[in-house]
Design an enzyme around this catalytic site. Structure first.
Site, PDB file in Angstrom:
ATOM      1  CB  SER A   1      -8.264   3.611   2.787  1.00 16.95           C
ATOM      2  OG  SER A   1      -7.391   3.047   3.752  1.00 16.95           O
TER       3      SER A   1
ATOM      4  CB  SER B   1      -8.412   0.664   5.669  1.00 17.13           C
ATOM      5  OG  SER B   1      -9.175   1.822   5.491  1.00 17.13           O
TER       6      SER B   1
ATOM      7  CE  LYS C   1      -3.947   2.007   2.544  1.00 23.08           C
ATOM      8  NZ  LYS C   1      -4.827   1.868   3.734  1.00 23.08           N
TER       9      LYS C   1
HETATM   10  N1  GLN Z   1     -13.202   4.039   6.203  1.00 18.79           N
HETATM   11  C1  GLN Z   1     -12.680   4.481   7.465  1.00 18.79           C
HETATM   12  C2  GLN Z   1     -12.275   5.920   7.352  1.00 18.79           C
HETATM   13  O1  GLN Z   1     -12.544   6.481   6.353  1.00 18.79           O
HETATM   14  C3  GLN Z   1     -11.504   3.620   7.865  1.00 18.79           C
HETATM   15  C4  GLN Z   1     -10.308   3.946   7.085  1.00 18.79           C
HETATM   16  C5  GLN Z   1      -9.108   3.134   7.495  1.00 18.79           C
HETATM   17  O2  GLN Z   1      -9.218   2.121   8.172  1.00 18.79           O
HETATM   18  N2  GLN Z   1      -7.952   3.638   7.112  1.00 18.79           N
HETATM   19  O3  GLN Z   1     -11.710   6.497   8.230  1.00 18.79           O
END
Ligand code: GLN
Length: 462
Positions: free
Chosen positions: A145, A169, A70
């Protein structure tokens, strides 16, 4: 191709280079837009170096298997953009601990994957460089994400990838793309070299095409790191060794409330997944965790508050791209304008949550809810070994369907966020499909019981 297949091919005489070439061919021109950087020349040079290490008699636990990374993890000599214009040109001067450990274990670092800007999002549509598409249906999101990492494994391009999970995420995109993933206990995997979003929540997590692949990747990266202040100083139980342990005798708590909150067909698939564990020897019991419904609200105060502080460093003077303006204030203003709308929303929300006169109502209350949630999980785990729920309430949604409605977007993480607030380890595994789209089952374990998760994840591959 899984790690097992890959190892067998290498043992039978295939070179890492030939396997890397085959993987590059599978990716083709990256029709899913899953990669932000895929440097073919560097990948092949690294593959040759791995072949030389093997020829010199070194045993490589990961046998040159390609692993995608990532783009918020530092990998020396590659860009680390975090999906943001703010870091569009930034090259990492060092390796994240997890990346260094992969090099040592003989993995082939295979490209940097697309993500929501600074990991804020649930669909990868917040990437400044355009969205990634779901490998099972290109008109749908891969989740987020870590959408790029989930997509490359779901597409069968590479067997493994690394992501990060702050509120879901790795688990939620794993569910949408039909792969396995694990978010470790807070402190189990080093974050040295992971660009910070919300430091009391952020964790690095492995994706795998199979539970065994996910476990092998976990084994290569987990464990204490003297360079990371929140790293837990305790030995790691091998995920790979746990695969064959099975689930006989384990009490699995089924979180009924999450089934009622889910799409009916999704709930049915997860119900069948629970029965699979039962058939493998586990005992199913109904379970509840008090205050679960406070998770999203608490998360969307705590995470933005921490994000607002962490992202303050990108001011064009010390970190990030600089856009030079008329004077200092104008330079700050123009530089900060590089952030996309969701990042700006989080910074505004977080600044509000921490501001004088509002912090008691917002941040402090959210922190109290978080403590209450932690205690409820601890109480529930006095009676069960694992908790089971859907990973997300629906299957992957169409591109664009939720971009205008942040609250609908946030709802995709309703079952993953409470677990993050409590710092507990959790996995997502493919449970089945609804209309050709994957459904994930989430399992949650007590602190540092990752091995138990792997024993259960393996059941879904049989
Ligand atoms: N979707 C959640 C957010 O927007 C979690 C994102 C994540 O785990 N990085 O914060």
């Amino acid at each position: 191709m899984t790690l097992v297949d890959h190892r067998a091919a290498v043992t039978a005489g295939a070179t890492v280079r030939s396997l890397a070439e085959a993987a590059l061919e599978r990716v083709g021109d990256d029709a899913l837009h899953a990669f932000l950087e895929l440097d073919r020349a560097r990948i092949l040079a690294d593959a040759d170096a791995l072949d030389r290490r093997r020829a010199a008699g070194e045993t490589l636990p990961l046998a040159g298997v390609p692993v995608a990374i990532k783009d918020n993890l530092c990998q020396r000599g590659t860009k680390t953009t975090c999906g943001s214009r703010m870091l569009a040109e930034w090259e990492a001067p060092y390796d994240a601990t997890v990346v260094a450990r992969l090099r040592d274990a003989g993995a082939l670092l295979f490209g940097k994957t697309n993500m929501d800007e600074f990991a804020m999002g649930s669909s990868t549509e917040n990437s400044a460089f355009g969205p990634t598409r779901n490998p099972k249906d290109p008109e749908r999101v891969p989740g987020g994400s870590s959408g790029g990492s989930a997509a490359v494994v779901g597409a069968g391009w590479v067997p493994m990838a690394l992501g990060s999970d702050t509120g879901g995420s790795v688990r939620q995109p794993a569910a949408y793309c039909g792969v396995h993933a694990l978010k470790p206990t807070y402190g189990r995997i080093s974050r040295f070299g992971l660009v910070a979003f919300a430091s009391s929540l952020d964790q690095v997590g492995p994706f795998g095409a199979t539970a065994a692949d996910c476990a092998a990747l976990y084994d290569a990266i987990a464990g204490p790191d003297p360079r990371e202040a929140t790293s837990a100083d305790r030995p790691v139980e091998s995920g790979t060794a746990a695969l064959e342990a099975g689930v006989a005798g384990l009490r699995v708590g089924v979180l009924r409330s999450t089934f009622r909150q889910s799409d009916g067909a999704v709930a049915q698939v997860v119900e069948d997944a629970a029965r699979k564990l039962e058939a493998a020897g586990a005992t199913l019991v109904d379970a509840t965790v008090d205050h679960l419904d406070l998770g999203l609200d608490a998360y969307y105060l705590v995470a933005p508050a921490e994000a607002a502080s962490n992202l303050a460093r990108f001011d064009g003077a010390r970190y990030g791209t600089r856009v030079s303006g008329r004077d200092l204030a104008d330079t700050y203003r123009q530089t900060r304008a590089l952030f996309g709308p969701e990042v700006v929303r989080r910074i505004v929300l977080g600044t509000y949550a921490l501001s004088e006169g509002y912090a008691d109502e917002a941040y402090v209350r959210a922190s109290r809810a978080r403590t209450a949630l932690c205690r409820s999980y601890a109480r529930t785990f006095e009676g069960v070994d694992l908790l089971l729920s859907p990973t997300a309430p629906t299957v992957a949604f169409p591109l664009g369907a939720r971009t205008e409605d942040p609250v609908a977007m946030y709802a995709a993480d309703v079952f993953t966020v409470p677990v993050s607030l409590a710092g507990l380890p959790a996995s997502s595994s493919p449970a089945g499909e609804v209309g050709g789209l994957p459904v994930g089952v989430q399992l949650v374990a007590p602190p540092f019981a990752e091995a138990r998760l792997f024993s259960a994840m393996q059941v879904f591959d049989r």
